[in-house]
Each structure stands twice: as structure tokens, then as C-alpha cells.
Design a protein around this motif. Structure first.
Motif, PDB file in Angstrom:
ATOM      1  N   ASP A 229      -9.633   9.127   2.068  1.00  0.00           N
ATOM      2  CA  ASP A 229      -9.067   7.808   2.370  1.00  0.00           C
ATOM      3  C   ASP A 229      -9.829   6.742   1.590  1.00  0.00           C
ATOM      4  O   ASP A 229     -11.032   6.557   1.781  1.00  0.00           O
ATOM      5  CB  ASP A 229      -9.155   7.521   3.863  1.00  0.00           C
ATOM      6  CG  ASP A 229      -8.239   6.381   4.265  1.00  0.00           C
ATOM      7  OD1 ASP A 229      -8.503   5.242   3.824  1.00  0.00           O
ATOM      8  OD2 ASP A 229      -7.257   6.631   4.995  1.00  0.00           O
TER       9      ASP A 229
ATOM     10  N   GLY B  99      -7.176   2.639   2.444  1.00  0.00           N
ATOM     11  CA  GLY B  99      -5.851   2.842   3.024  1.00  0.00           C
ATOM     12  C   GLY B  99      -4.999   3.840   2.264  1.00  0.00           C
ATOM     13  O   GLY B  99      -3.943   4.250   2.755  1.00  0.00           O
ATOM     14  N   LEU B 100      -5.421   4.234   1.057  1.00  0.00           N
ATOM     15  CA  LEU B 100      -4.699   5.243   0.290  1.00  0.00           C
ATOM     16  C   LEU B 100      -5.163   6.626   0.724  1.00  0.00           C
ATOM     17  O   LEU B 100      -6.359   6.888   0.846  1.00  0.00           O
ATOM     18  CB  LEU B 100      -4.947   5.073  -1.210  1.00  0.00           C
ATOM     19  CG  LEU B 100      -4.257   3.915  -1.910  1.00  0.00           C
ATOM     20  CD1 LEU B 100      -4.658   3.893  -3.385  1.00  0.00           C
ATOM     21  CD2 LEU B 100      -2.753   4.016  -1.776  1.00  0.00           C
TER      22      LEU B 100
ATOM     23  N   MET C  96       0.822  -1.202   0.000  1.00  0.00           N
ATOM     24  CA  MET C  96       0.000   0.000   0.000  1.00  0.00           C
ATOM     25  C   MET C  96       0.856   1.252   0.000  1.00  0.00           C
ATOM     26  O   MET C  96       0.523   2.262  -0.622  1.00  0.00           O
ATOM     27  CB  MET C  96      -0.935  -0.001   1.217  1.00  0.00           C
ATOM     28  CG  MET C  96      -2.052   1.023   1.130  1.00  0.00           C
ATOM     29  SD  MET C  96      -3.110   0.761  -0.309  1.00  0.00           S
ATOM     30  CE  MET C  96      -3.860  -0.815   0.124  1.00  0.00           C
ATOM     31  N   SER C  97       2.003   1.180   0.705  1.00  0.00           N
ATOM     32  CA  SER C  97       2.919   2.324   0.729  1.00  0.00           C
ATOM     33  C   SER C  97       3.480   2.598  -0.666  1.00  0.00           C
ATOM     34  O   SER C  97       3.624   3.761  -1.068  1.00  0.00           O
ATOM     35  CB  SER C  97       4.058   2.054   1.712  1.00  0.00           C
ATOM     36  OG  SER C  97       5.027   3.070   1.641  1.00  0.00           O
TER      37      SER C  97
ATOM     38  N   ILE D  45       1.990   1.881  -3.546  1.00  0.00           N
ATOM     39  CA  ILE D  45       0.912   2.445  -4.363  1.00  0.00           C
ATOM     40  C   ILE D  45       0.719   3.924  -4.032  1.00  0.00           C
ATOM     41  O   ILE D  45       0.506   4.758  -4.920  1.00  0.00           O
ATOM     42  CB  ILE D  45      -0.394   1.660  -4.150  1.00  0.00           C
ATOM     43  CG1 ILE D  45      -0.224   0.222  -4.637  1.00  0.00           C
ATOM     44  CG2 ILE D  45      -1.551   2.328  -4.880  1.00  0.00           C
ATOM     45  CD1 ILE D  45      -1.425  -0.665  -4.367  1.00  0.00           C
ATOM     46  N   GLN D  46       0.821   4.257  -2.728  1.00  0.00           N
ATOM     47  CA  GLN D  46       0.715   5.661  -2.317  1.00  0.00           C
ATOM     48  C   GLN D  46       1.814   6.493  -2.971  1.00  0.00           C
ATOM     49  O   GLN D  46       1.587   7.607  -3.444  1.00  0.00           O
ATOM     50  CB  GLN D  46       0.829   5.763  -0.799  1.00  0.00           C
ATOM     51  CG  GLN D  46       0.737   7.183  -0.248  1.00  0.00           C
ATOM     52  CD  GLN D  46      -0.649   7.753  -0.347  1.00  0.00           C
ATOM     53  OE1 GLN D  46      -1.581   7.252   0.254  1.00  0.00           O
ATOM     54  NE2 GLN D  46      -0.788   8.814  -1.130  1.00  0.00           N
TER      55      GLN D  46
END
Length: 304
Positions: free
Chosen positions: A139, A142-143, A2-3, A5-6
Motif C-alpha cells: 500500500d 492509497g495505491l 486514486m481509483s 491511478i490504480q
């Protein structure tokens, strides 16, 4: 995961901004073979048009006090008129001179605009908020997606589509493409030189005004050198993509933005202050690999 993708989302947002500035540079260079170093000052003037000339840190709004649609139109018109005025006064009389003369003229325009801003607004940074709540993050799974980033990517996508349609579906767009391929031949075939170049400057002003608004929404700060770094990065992006290639300019903008964000995210903490050096190193390596840029153009390099 997820980090990562962020980070990619952040890279796309920054790359969108650089892509717009790269296209503004590319439109003028494609026809005149001129790197307009006043491009960053167009961005700055558009941003300062939002506030009343005053020395206060948080000045009262001028165009920024208008309803959002009118504010956007007023800022864009200001920068377009400025771009057209500089083309008519500083560049058109010098088109047949030595290429170095045009380059010096662009530096002179930049120097003049910087000091005009300093005279009218002083050199102190100022705060301004025109985001209208767009700075709040959304949000999604999680993004964390700030509204300003979503707006930047959306505006860039719309403008890219609009520019493609403009260049392919309008007569002046076709004339600009012909002029970018071979200006002298296009003139012999009846393409009006002054009009085509003026439209190129108008488009560059439109893109610069858009960047002015997006930058202010993201940072909330006015500074007389706020357009400098985006233009420096956009210039390298234009070189990476291929000088004279508009698709290359857009691609280079996204790549430089992605490289900047990725280096900031994944370099060791001690090396992050040297992120810009890392980006420029990537530029050098790319040019050593492909000196003509990622999207080479067969356009005649003869200047107007």
C-alpha cells in the motif's frame, strides 16, 4: 482520482505481459514473416515444467522446487530448447515452400504440444504457488500494488532495455535487424540465415518462458490452454503496432492491455462480460484508421 491511478497501474501490468508476448511473436515474424501459432504452447510447456507429471490437483514440484535463480534458468532453458527444436524440425525444412505450408506446420506444432501436455499431465487444471509471498500487496499512498505486478513491470522494462542493446550493440542483433528489413539482400551480404532465424526463435522462447513464470506467479494455476488468450491478445497487439515492427509490437501490447483493463473498470456491469468484444472492436477501428499499424515499417514483405 486514486481509483483511476490504480486502474492505470493495473493496465500497465497487464500491458507489460502482452508486450512480452507480442515481442516473442514479432521476433519470428520480423524475419520469417511467420505467425507462429505454437507461441502460446511454448508458454504452457514452460509453466508445466515446474511440476512433476501427475494427475493430482496440487502436484509435487519439479523445477519449482529449485532455488529461485535455478528455477528461472531451468524454465527459460526448457522453453528456449523447445523453440529451437520446433524451428529445426518443423519450420526449417519448409522455409522454401508455400507460405500456407508454414502456417499449417505451426498449427500442427501447437496441436502436438497441447496433446503432449494432456498425455503427460492430463487435462485437469492444477494449482501451484511459486510467488514466494510476492502476491502480497504493497500500500503506497492509497495505491494497492501487488508484488507480482511490480515484478512484471520491472522484468518487462529490463527485458526491453536488454533487447534494444542486443539489437543495436551485438553483431547478431545487427544481422537480425538487416534480415528483418530485407532478408534476401542480407543473405547476399553474408548474413547466415539459419543462425539468425535460430536466434530469433531462441529469443521468442526466452520471452515465452518469462511469461510462463510471470503468469504462474500471478494466477497460481496451471491449465493446458493458459497460453492461448495472452497470445490472441498479443497477436492483435502486434497487428495494431505494425506487423514486423518490434517497437510497434511492444506499444501494441501496452495499448491492448490498457484497453482491456479500462473497459473492465468503466463499462457498465451488464456489459463487462463483453469486454473482449470491446477490445476487438477497438482493434478493428484502429486498423480502419491505420491499416499498416501505428508504427509502419518499410521492410520488404517477401518471405524467407
Amino acid at each position: 482520482m486514486m481509483s483511476f491511478i490504480q486502474t492505470l497501474v493495473d493496465a500497465a501490468a497487464l500491458g507489460s505481459l502482452y508486450a512480452l508476448v507480442s515481442l516473442a511473436i514479432g521476433f519470428v515474424f520480423g524475419i520469417m514473416r511467420l505467425i507462429n501459432f505454437a507461441q502460446g504452447d511454448y508458454i504452457t510447456v514452460g509453466a508445466y515444467a515446474l511440476v512433476v507429471p501427475t494427475a493430482s490437483v496440487a502436484p509435487p514440484l519439479l523445477f519449482g522446487a529449485l532455488p529461485a535463480p535455478l528455477m528461472v534458468i531451468a524454465v527459460l532453458l526448457t522453453v528456449v530448447i523447445l523453440a529451437l527444436a520446433t524451428e529445426r524440425i518443423a519450420f526449417r525444412p519448409l522455409r522454401q515452400t508455400n507460405p500456407a505450408t508454414l502456417l499449417v506446420s505451426s498449427f500442427a506444432v501447437s496441436y502436438f504440444l497441447q496433446h503432449l501436455i494432456m498425455l503427460v499431465h492430463t487435462g485437469r487444471p492444477k494449482s501451484i504457488d511459486i510467488s514466494g509471498g510476492m502476491g502480497r500487496a504493497i500500500d503506497i499512498g492509497g495505491l494497492r500494488l501487488p508484488g507480482t505486478q511490480l515484478l512484471t513491470m520491472g522484468v518487462t522494462a529490463v527485458l526491453l532495455v536488454a533487447l534494444v542493446l542486443f539489437l543495436k550493440r551485438t553483431s547478431i542483433g545487427v544481422q537480425m535487424r538487416a534480415a528483418a528489413e530485407n532478408f534476401q539482400m542480407a543473405r547476399l551480404l553474408g548474413v547466415p540465415a539459419n543462425r539468425v532465424i535460430a536466434v530469433a526463435f531462441a529469443v521468442s522462447g526466452l520471452l515465452s518462458g518469462t511469461v510462463s513464470l510471470l503468469l504462474i506467479m500471478q494466477t497460481g494455476t496451471l491449465d493446458m490452454r493458459m497460453g492461448m488468450m495472452p497470445v490472441i491478445y498479443a497477436f492483435f497487439a502486434t497487428v495494431i503496432g505494425g506487423m514486423g515492427s518490434l517497437p510497434g509490437a511492444a506499444l501494441g501490447g501496452f495499448l491492448v492491455g490498457a484497453a482491456s483493463v479500462l473497459l473492465q473498470s468503466y463499462l457498465p456491469a451488464d456489459l463487462r462480460p463483453f469486454r473482449d468484444a470491446g477490445v476487438f472492436t477497438l482493434v478493428i477501428l484502429t486498423l480502419l484508421w491505420r491499416p499498416s499499424g501505428l508504427i509502419a515499417t518499410s521492410a520488404n514483405r517477401e518471405r524467407v
